[in-house]
Design a protein around this motif. Structure first.
Motif, short mmCIF file in Angstrom:
data_model
loop_
_atom_site.label_atom_id
_atom_site.label_comp_id
_atom_site.label_asym_id
_atom_site.label_seq_id
_atom_site.Cartn_x
_atom_site.Cartn_y
_atom_site.Cartn_z
N SER A 7 -34.81 -1.73 -1.69
CA SER A 7 -33.92 -1.29 -2.76
C SER A 7 -33.65 -2.42 -3.73
O SER A 7 -33.62 -3.58 -3.36
CB SER A 7 -32.58 -0.83 -2.16
OG SER A 7 -32.78 0.23 -1.27
N THR B 54 -28.61 1.99 1.44
CA THR B 54 -30.02 2.20 1.75
C THR B 54 -30.10 2.61 3.20
O THR B 54 -29.44 2.02 4.06
CB THR B 54 -30.84 0.92 1.55
OG1 THR B 54 -30.68 0.49 0.21
CG2 THR B 54 -32.31 1.17 1.82
N THR C 263 -34.76 -6.30 -0.20
CA THR C 263 -33.62 -5.81 -0.94
C THR C 263 -33.12 -6.92 -1.85
O THR C 263 -33.04 -8.07 -1.43
CB THR C 263 -32.49 -5.35 0.01
OG1 THR C 263 -33.02 -4.36 0.88
CG2 THR C 263 -31.31 -4.77 -0.74
#
Lengths: 254, 477
Positions: free
Chosen positions: B188, B204, B219
């Motif tokens: 993400s 997420t 991430t």
């Protein structure tokens, strides 16, 4: 309500209760007195079902049912309450949360709907007013950082909330100053009712000035060696425990 | 009966497998595989090069042996580095997502359909190697917030990725970070523009499904000046007999007066009672308080994985910046955890707080490892560390390794530690009030973790409590 016949119980390999018999009816207050090591606290723990104690003989019948087979939590759900001599601390768990967990288990057992946090808090507030318990105590973690007196008052408060049929007070007076003793006793006296029996385990007579018993039993070496009315407690206070010691000893002295 | 005797297990209820057609590349790792992953993602050449650099660095590195965990050697050539559900491309709208996937997430309690989604939470769902859906995107876009899969961000916001990727965790930071940098597949990306306070929780949800694959997600969260965001990560995997590797990297950046709160509820499959199977969770998480008065806060509830190795850290670079780490780590059965944090004080008057709660049951081994470092110029730095261990039973272990390094005499560093055991008397006390052993343990453990749970966003605090109950179920007979 409670019928104990020829009860034998051990802790580890040591036999502490050696043939104890006692009959308690609803509404009665029985005081269990006796010297140190006579088995008073053992009796309290055995009735509550502490796993360290084993029943090796005799029977305990509560509300017409054999108690020995039941788990401690089932005994609690069926109305047996033990006010501990040394209440245990549970860090991080608020008194209110702890009590609601127990309260709802008991209600579930009776087939009653559980109370949500809102309703239960209302109940707690009412009870705390009646018993003059500081409301801040409700949100403090169970017994953590409580003074000796606060712990004992908290036990009586729990008793008031859980409304047991049989309440066992294990040395509730130990470590209390006179004001705390009076407060705790007042709490207990408010809870006396025709449906509820009390078993008051104590070493000293002074508690019985405040919680006046219907019967007094003297325990010695795991057996009840003398029973009488409230005046027996006064006599014990005057004469000590020696004159009512276990039958063997008493017999020898005669 | 000894109440700390029996160790049974409740079924890991997230252990199901989704029957979906996947595209999985053959096992093995070399430069061609790195290039293949990069080309599958249609990445710009600078990123392909970045990956290759990381791969070359990784080849020269050795797996860390200092963590207090044991496991057989991992054969890195016996893992597939990319697996994606066969779906031509990421769905444009929710209606285009494979219904099997929607069902999977629903079973996990993560509804992807907009109308059903948790109110006030936007979710990016990552399935094996790729992000399959991101909810509430339109709404967030109106506020200028970017919240999308990492792959999408590479395409749409390459300048941001290039600026921040690897800025907190360099490719050669450690063995697993280097591996991740070479082969990461998705994850993400989140960017909060200057002065914007993100109005909802961003989340997420990672799901490993395919067998014999590794999951390597990335991430990156950036909060520009004065921005605020709260982010939550959750994860589960099917029950399998073999171990699976999960090596993620999370980078957080907080610019001046920005704040990032990152919460994790980690529930990867922990393996069975005998320690067979389960996820190796080797993760690098680090945040940088780049600007003055910024704040980064990590909260983690770690109940899953066969082995956990991670130290969510904060580099306190900006003056007056604040770093926090709140952790609950649970090990049961044969689980092992070596987890903690690093607080690196660089700026003046920087403050950090560490609260770590380790719970060990069964034959689990739980290690707290933490570093507090105050560099020479970090005048007025302060740290408070509290490190508590709770033991359930007598076959588990708790270990604490605090490293404290202070180079500035005005710094104030405190460390408190405790170890306790759930006593038979506590359990009996609860039972005497009508509470069953199982609920008593739950209550005691939750009480122990309270300081950490209250840091979690409301919706997830409840979930975390329940999860803890399941993880420890049967740990006391």
């Amino acid at each position: 309500m409670l019928e104990i016949k020829d009860l034998h119980a051990t802790v580890g390999k040591k036999e502490i209760l050696k043939g104890l018999s006692l009959s308690v009816k609803a509404g009665e207050v029985h005081a269990i007195m006796g010297p140190n090591g006579s088995g008073k606290s053992t009796l309290a723990q055995v009735l509550a079902g502490h796993p360290a104690y084993a029943v090796t003989g005799g029977t305990i019948t509560y509300m017409g049912e054999d108690l020995a087979e039941k788990s401690p939590e089932d005994r609690a759900k069926e109305g047996i309450f033990l006010a501990f001599q040394y209440p245990v601390e549970i860090p991080g768990v608020s008194n209110a949360y702890f009590l609601r967990a127990g309260y709802n288990e008991i209600r579930k057992h009776r087939g009653e709907p559980e109370l949500d946090a809102m309703d239960f808090n209302k109940l707690l507030k009412e009870k705390s007013k009646v018993l003059h318990i500081d409301e801040s105590l409700l949100n403090r973690p169970v017994n953590e950082g409580f003074s000796g007196g606060e712990k004992k008052r908290n036990e009586i408060f729990q008793l008031a909330v859980l409304e047991p049929k049989l309440a066992i007070l294990d040395e509730t007076d130990s470590g209390l100053d006179i004001d705390a003793l009076r407060a705790v006793s007042e709490g207990v006296n408010r809870l006396r009712s025709k449906d509820r029996a009390f078993l008051v385990v104590t070493h000293y007579q002074r508690l019985l000035n405040y919680i006046v018993p219907d019967f007094v039993h003297v325990l010695s070496e795991g057996r009840i060696v003398k029973s009488g009315g409230k005046e027996l407690a006064l006599e014990l206070e005057k004469r000590g425990y020696d004159w009512v010691k276990a039958p063997a000893a008493a017999g020898a002295a005669r | 009966m000894d109440p700390v005797e029996e160790l049974a297990t409740k079924e890991y209820k997230w252990g199901f497998v989704t029957d979906i057609e996947s595209e999985t590349i053959p096992k093995g790792l070399n430069e061609d595989v790195v290039r293949l992953i990069s080309s599958k993602k249609n990445e710009p050449s600078w990123l392909t090069e970045w990956r290759l650099t990381a791969f070359r660095q990784w080849q020269k590195m050795t797996e860390p042996r200092w963590p207090n965990v044991t496991y057989p050697p991992i054969d890195y050539q016996d893992i597939s580095y990319y697996s994606a559900p066969r779906q031509a491309k990421k769905a444009g709208s929710m209606d285009e997502i494979d219904p099997e996937l929607v069902k999977t997430y629903e079973k996990l309690g993560i509804p992807l359909e907009e109308q059903k989604r948790l109110s006030n939470v936007a979710v990016d769902a990552v399935f094996d190697s790729v992000s399959v859906a991101t909810t509430a995107k339109d709404y967030l876009e109106k506020l200028g917030i970017i919240f999308c899969s990492f792959s999408e961000a590479v395409q749409k916001h390459p300048e941001l990725i290039r600026k921040y990727l690897g800025s907190v965790v360099p490719t050669n930071d450690n063995f697993f970070a280097a591996l991740n940098s070479a082969v990461f597949s998705d994850g993400s990306f989140c960017w909060i523009p200057k002065g914007v306070k993100c109005p909802m929780e961003l989340s997420t949800y990672f799901r490993i499904n395919a067998a014999d694959t590794g999951q390597f997600e990335r991430t990156l969260i950036v909060a520009e000046e004065g921005a605020q965001v709260s982010y939550l990560e959750g994860c589960t995997a099917p029950k399998r007999d073999t171990n699976q590797l999960h090596a993620a990297v999370v980078e957080l950046v907080a610019q001046e007066s920005a704040s990032v709160k990152y919460s994790t509820v980690q529930n990867w499959y922990p393996g069975d009672k005998e320690g067979k199977g389960g996820i190796y969770n080797f993760v690098t998480k680090r945040g940088k308080c780049a600007g003055a008065n910024s704040k980064i806060s990590w909260t983690q509830v770690e109940t899953g994985s066969a082995i956990t190795w991670k130290y969510p850290s904060v580099i306190l670079q900006g003056d007056n910046s604040v770093g926090e780490f709140y952790s609950v780590a649970v090990v049961n059965n044969r689980q092992q955890a070596d987890t903690g944090t690093k607080m690196i004080h660089v700026g003046k008057n920087t403050r950090s707080t560490i609260v770590s709660k380790g719970i060990s049951a069964g034959k689990g081994q739980n290690t707290y490892r933490g570093q507090v470092k105050v560099v020479k110029k970090a005048a007025g730095a302060r740290n408070y560390t509290q490190c508590d261990s709770l033991l359930i039973g007598d076959r588990c272990g708790a270990h604490t390794f605090p490293y404290i390094e202070v180079q500035n005499h005005t710094a104030k560093v405190e460390h408190e530690a405790s170890t306790s055991k759930i006593s038979e008397d506590q359990i009996f006390y609860c039972k005497q009030r009508g509470v069953s052993t199982e609920n008593a343990i739950n209550m005691i453990v939750n009480g122990f973790c309270k300081e950490v749970f209250r840091e979690l966003p409301m919706e997830f605090a409840v979930e975390a409590q329940k999860l803890l109950g399941v993880s420890l179920d049967g740990s006391v007979g």
